[in-house]
Scaffold this motif. Structure first.
Motif, PDB file in Angstrom:
ATOM      1  N   ASN A  91      13.082  71.858  45.123  1.00  0.00           N
ATOM      2  CA  ASN A  91      13.774  70.761  45.810  1.00  0.00           C
ATOM      3  C   ASN A  91      15.006  70.429  44.976  1.00  0.00           C
ATOM      4  O   ASN A  91      15.030  69.446  44.240  1.00  0.00           O
ATOM      5  N   SER A  92      16.023  71.265  45.066  1.00  0.00           N
ATOM      6  CA  SER A  92      17.166  71.119  44.168  1.00  0.00           C
ATOM      7  C   SER A  92      18.478  71.509  44.837  1.00  0.00           C
ATOM      8  O   SER A  92      18.534  72.504  45.566  1.00  0.00           O
ATOM      9  N   PRO A  93      19.557  70.737  44.562  1.00  0.00           N
ATOM     10  CA  PRO A  93      20.874  71.058  45.120  1.00  0.00           C
ATOM     11  C   PRO A  93      21.687  72.016  44.261  1.00  0.00           C
ATOM     12  O   PRO A  93      22.812  72.368  44.611  1.00  0.00           O
ATOM     13  N   GLY A  94      21.159  72.413  43.085  1.00  0.00           N
ATOM     14  CA  GLY A  94      21.908  73.285  42.175  1.00  0.00           C
ATOM     15  C   GLY A  94      22.125  72.620  40.843  1.00  0.00           C
ATOM     16  O   GLY A  94      21.401  71.698  40.459  1.00  0.00           O
ATOM     17  N   GLY A  95      23.140  73.063  40.096  1.00  0.00           N
ATOM     18  CA  GLY A  95      23.380  72.465  38.784  1.00  0.00           C
ATOM     19  C   GLY A  95      24.380  73.234  37.946  1.00  0.00           C
ATOM     20  O   GLY A  95      25.225  73.963  38.467  1.00  0.00           O
ATOM     21  N   GLU A  96      24.252  73.093  36.645  1.00  0.00           N
ATOM     22  CA  GLU A  96      25.186  73.694  35.695  1.00  0.00           C
ATOM     23  C   GLU A  96      25.068  75.224  35.705  1.00  0.00           C
ATOM     24  O   GLU A  96      23.966  75.763  35.795  1.00  0.00           O
ATOM     25  N   LYS A 102      20.271  80.780  32.680  1.00  0.00           N
ATOM     26  CA  LYS A 102      19.120  80.843  31.772  1.00  0.00           C
ATOM     27  C   LYS A 102      17.815  80.759  32.545  1.00  0.00           C
ATOM     28  O   LYS A 102      16.857  81.497  32.278  1.00  0.00           O
ATOM     29  N   LEU A 103      17.769  79.836  33.505  1.00  0.00           N
ATOM     30  CA  LEU A 103      16.552  79.653  34.295  1.00  0.00           C
ATOM     31  C   LEU A 103      16.261  80.892  35.131  1.00  0.00           C
ATOM     32  O   LEU A 103      15.117  81.358  35.195  1.00  0.00           O
ATOM     33  N   ALA A 104      17.293  81.443  35.778  1.00  0.00           N
ATOM     34  CA  ALA A 104      17.104  82.625  36.615  1.00  0.00           C
ATOM     35  C   ALA A 104      16.570  83.801  35.791  1.00  0.00           C
ATOM     36  O   ALA A 104      15.675  84.538  36.244  1.00  0.00           O
ATOM     37  N   LYS A 105      17.092  83.975  34.591  1.00  0.00           N
ATOM     38  CA  LYS A 105      16.635  85.071  33.734  1.00  0.00           C
ATOM     39  C   LYS A 105      15.181  84.878  33.306  1.00  0.00           C
ATOM     40  O   LYS A 105      14.408  85.841  33.251  1.00  0.00           O
ATOM     41  N   MET A 123      15.170  71.892  49.725  1.00  0.00           N
ATOM     42  CA  MET A 123      16.479  72.476  49.449  1.00  0.00           C
ATOM     43  C   MET A 123      16.431  73.446  48.276  1.00  0.00           C
ATOM     44  O   MET A 123      15.825  73.159  47.251  1.00  0.00           O
ATOM     45  N   ALA A 124      17.092  74.576  48.458  1.00  0.00           N
ATOM     46  CA  ALA A 124      17.326  75.516  47.350  1.00  0.00           C
ATOM     47  C   ALA A 124      18.768  75.965  47.496  1.00  0.00           C
ATOM     48  O   ALA A 124      19.061  77.004  48.102  1.00  0.00           O
ATOM     49  N   ALA A 125      19.667  75.155  46.986  1.00  0.00           N
ATOM     50  CA  ALA A 125      21.092  75.419  47.145  1.00  0.00           C
ATOM     51  C   ALA A 125      21.701  75.892  45.835  1.00  0.00           C
ATOM     52  O   ALA A 125      21.286  75.469  44.758  1.00  0.00           O
ATOM     53  N   SER A 126      22.668  76.773  45.946  1.00  0.00           N
ATOM     54  CA  SER A 126      23.474  77.225  44.810  1.00  0.00           C
ATOM     55  C   SER A 126      22.598  77.693  43.656  1.00  0.00           C
ATOM     56  O   SER A 126      21.871  78.667  43.775  1.00  0.00           O
ATOM     57  N   ALA A 127      22.641  77.002  42.512  1.00  0.00           N
ATOM     58  CA  ALA A 127      21.868  77.432  41.344  1.00  0.00           C
ATOM     59  C   ALA A 127      20.376  77.500  41.637  1.00  0.00           C
ATOM     60  O   ALA A 127      19.662  78.349  41.114  1.00  0.00           O
ATOM     61  N   ALA A 128      19.892  76.584  42.472  1.00  0.00           N
ATOM     62  CA  ALA A 128      18.473  76.591  42.832  1.00  0.00           C
ATOM     63  C   ALA A 128      18.139  77.835  43.655  1.00  0.00           C
ATOM     64  O   ALA A 128      17.034  78.381  43.563  1.00  0.00           O
ATOM     65  N   TYR A 129      19.097  78.297  44.462  1.00  0.00           N
ATOM     66  CA  TYR A 129      18.847  79.543  45.187  1.00  0.00           C
ATOM     67  C   TYR A 129      18.874  80.729  44.235  1.00  0.00           C
ATOM     68  O   TYR A 129      18.121  81.696  44.413  1.00  0.00           O
ATOM     69  N   GLN A 130      19.728  80.681  43.223  1.00  0.00           N
ATOM     70  CA  GLN A 130      19.724  81.759  42.234  1.00  0.00           C
ATOM     71  C   GLN A 130      18.341  81.862  41.591  1.00  0.00           C
ATOM     72  O   GLN A 130      17.830  82.960  41.372  1.00  0.00           O
ATOM     73  N   ASP A 205      29.431  87.476  39.370  1.00  0.00           N
ATOM     74  CA  ASP A 205      28.153  87.655  38.672  1.00  0.00           C
ATOM     75  C   ASP A 205      27.004  87.082  39.503  1.00  0.00           C
ATOM     76  O   ASP A 205      25.912  87.671  39.581  1.00  0.00           O
ATOM     77  N   PHE A 206      27.243  85.910  40.098  1.00  0.00           N
ATOM     78  CA  PHE A 206      26.240  85.250  40.937  1.00  0.00           C
ATOM     79  C   PHE A 206      25.877  86.149  42.121  1.00  0.00           C
ATOM     80  O   PHE A 206      24.696  86.404  42.406  1.00  0.00           O
ATOM     81  N   VAL A 207      26.880  86.648  42.817  1.00  0.00           N
ATOM     82  CA  VAL A 207      26.648  87.503  43.988  1.00  0.00           C
ATOM     83  C   VAL A 207      25.914  88.779  43.591  1.00  0.00           C
ATOM     84  O   VAL A 207      24.992  89.222  44.287  1.00  0.00           O
ATOM     85  N   SER A 208      26.307  89.363  42.478  1.00  0.00           N
ATOM     86  CA  SER A 208      25.651  90.587  42.006  1.00  0.00           C
ATOM     87  C   SER A 208      24.178  90.342  41.704  1.00  0.00           C
ATOM     88  O   SER A 208      23.321  91.188  42.000  1.00  0.00           O
ATOM     89  N   TRP A 209      23.890  89.174  41.132  1.00  0.00           N
ATOM     90  CA  TRP A 209      22.500  88.815  40.815  1.00  0.00           C
ATOM     91  C   TRP A 209      21.670  88.716  42.096  1.00  0.00           C
ATOM     92  O   TRP A 209      20.573  89.267  42.186  1.00  0.00           O
ATOM     93  N   VAL A 210      22.211  88.014  43.075  1.00  0.00           N
ATOM     94  CA  VAL A 210      21.497  87.848  44.347  1.00  0.00           C
ATOM     95  C   VAL A 210      21.311  89.199  45.028  1.00  0.00           C
ATOM     96  O   VAL A 210      20.215  89.527  45.519  1.00  0.00           O
ATOM     97  N   ALA A 211      22.360  90.010  45.066  1.00  0.00           N
ATOM     98  CA  ALA A 211      22.290  91.317  45.718  1.00  0.00           C
ATOM     99  C   ALA A 211      21.200  92.188  45.095  1.00  0.00           C
ATOM    100  O   ALA A 211      20.394  92.812  45.807  1.00  0.00           O
ATOM    101  N   GLU A 212      21.172  92.227  43.778  1.00  0.00           N
ATOM    102  CA  GLU A 212      20.192  93.067  43.079  1.00  0.00           C
ATOM    103  C   GLU A 212      18.765  92.596  43.328  1.00  0.00           C
ATOM    104  O   GLU A 212      17.867  93.410  43.588  1.00  0.00           O
TER     105      GLU A 212
END
Length: 312
Positions: A91-96, A102-105, A123-130, A205-212
């Protein structure tokens, strides 16, 4: 007589504060997790904006976990032999940006050892979706909000207000770009391009992470990663989630993927506290004791924040 009464009152107050502080310490010890306390499935709440460090808890304010808290909980669940799967309830809009990476890794590393399922509640937006994209499987509520893939840099300017108030600023700097992003003057086109290149690099970098992690091509990912927000059902069609469903569905999927037979036992980590007034009595005493000890041990330090930052 009046003086004696005041002394007695102060003495009683001091004793009460001491008792509460000691009780807080005792309760804090009681709050330490017992080794081996676990369940078949660990549920970790990713709730609120993602920051590098958690916010402080006060009498009337919440404690918001920071990314280091989330990583600690993920690693605990990852290393617990009794835990077969992990569910990240989001339940997050994203963040730094840095905190998000770091969290995604950390989630990705956990998914290499155990089954990790993301459940998007609201919600899982932006960083939360990552973070969600780093799991093995994503379940989202139909009316949840998903996506908003992108990067932004915010720069606050107030030089117009300063002009209106007749305030002047003289900046002495060591290099041409030392005051880039200064709120006291307009930015040049060259400076905008410089900062824009940083944003675009982070976005790639963000897009590449999601794609992979979503097994999508870069072309497919760029088409859906233009900053727009999708409903859970739209995100399913766009390939950003695997299933439109409920938390029960996420639990069933995690249990099936982890080979858990029967009704799985859940163990919840962390979450946002509700401040002194919303706590249980023991938690309130802990908060009071912790706050008192922290206040006595630390001096007040004034911190300054930069006028710009980058966010997912």
């Amino acid at each position: 007589m009046e003086k004696s009464r005041r002394i007695l009152a102060y003495g009683i107050l001091a004793i009460v504060i001491l008792i509460l502080a000691l009780t807080g310490i005792i309760v804090a010890i009681m709050h330490i997790p017992i080794e081996g306390s676990s369940g078949d499935i660990a549920v970790i709440d990713l709730d609120g904006t993602i920051y590098s460090r958690g916010t402080e808890e006060g009498l009337f304010s919440d404690y918001q976990p920071g990314v280091e808290d989330y990583i600690e909980w993920i690693e605990d669940a990852q290393e617990d032999d009794g835990t077969k799967a992990i569910i990240i309830r989001i339940n997050s809009p994203g963040g730094e940006a840095i905190a998000s990476e770091k969290l995604a890794k950390a989630i990705k590393e956990a998914s290499e050892k155990k089954v990790v399922v993301a459940y998007v509640e609201s919600m899982a937006a932006s960083a939360a979706y990552q973070a969600a994209s780093s799991t093995d499987y994503i379940v989202a509520e139909k009316q949840s909000l998903v996506g908003n893939i992108g990067v932004r840099m915010e720069i606050i300017h107030y030089y117009g207000l300063m002009d209106d108030l007749g305030i002047n600023v003289t900046t002495i700097k060591s290099g041409e770009y030392k005051d880039i992003g200064s709120p006291t003057r307009p930015m040049t086109e060259e400076e905008k391009e410089m900062l824009g290149s940083i944003v675009n690099e982070s976005y790639d970098d963000f897009v590449s992470w999601v794609a992979e992690n979503r097994n999508m091509t870069l072309e497919e990912t760029y088409k859906v990663a233009d900053g727009r927000i999708y409903s859970g059902s739209q995100a399913k069609k766009a390939g950003l989630v695997d299933m439109v469903g409920t938390e029960e569905d996420a639990i069933d999927i995690a249990a099936e993927m982890a080979g858990i037979s029967g009704e799985p036992e859940l163990y919840e980590y962390g979450g946002k506290s509700s401040g002194f007034l919303g706590m249980k009595f023991n938690d309130a005493l802990y908060s009071f004791g912790y706050g008192l000890g922290k206040g006595l041990a630390e001096t007040s330090v004034e911190e300054t924040s930069p006028s710009y930052g980058m966010y997912f």
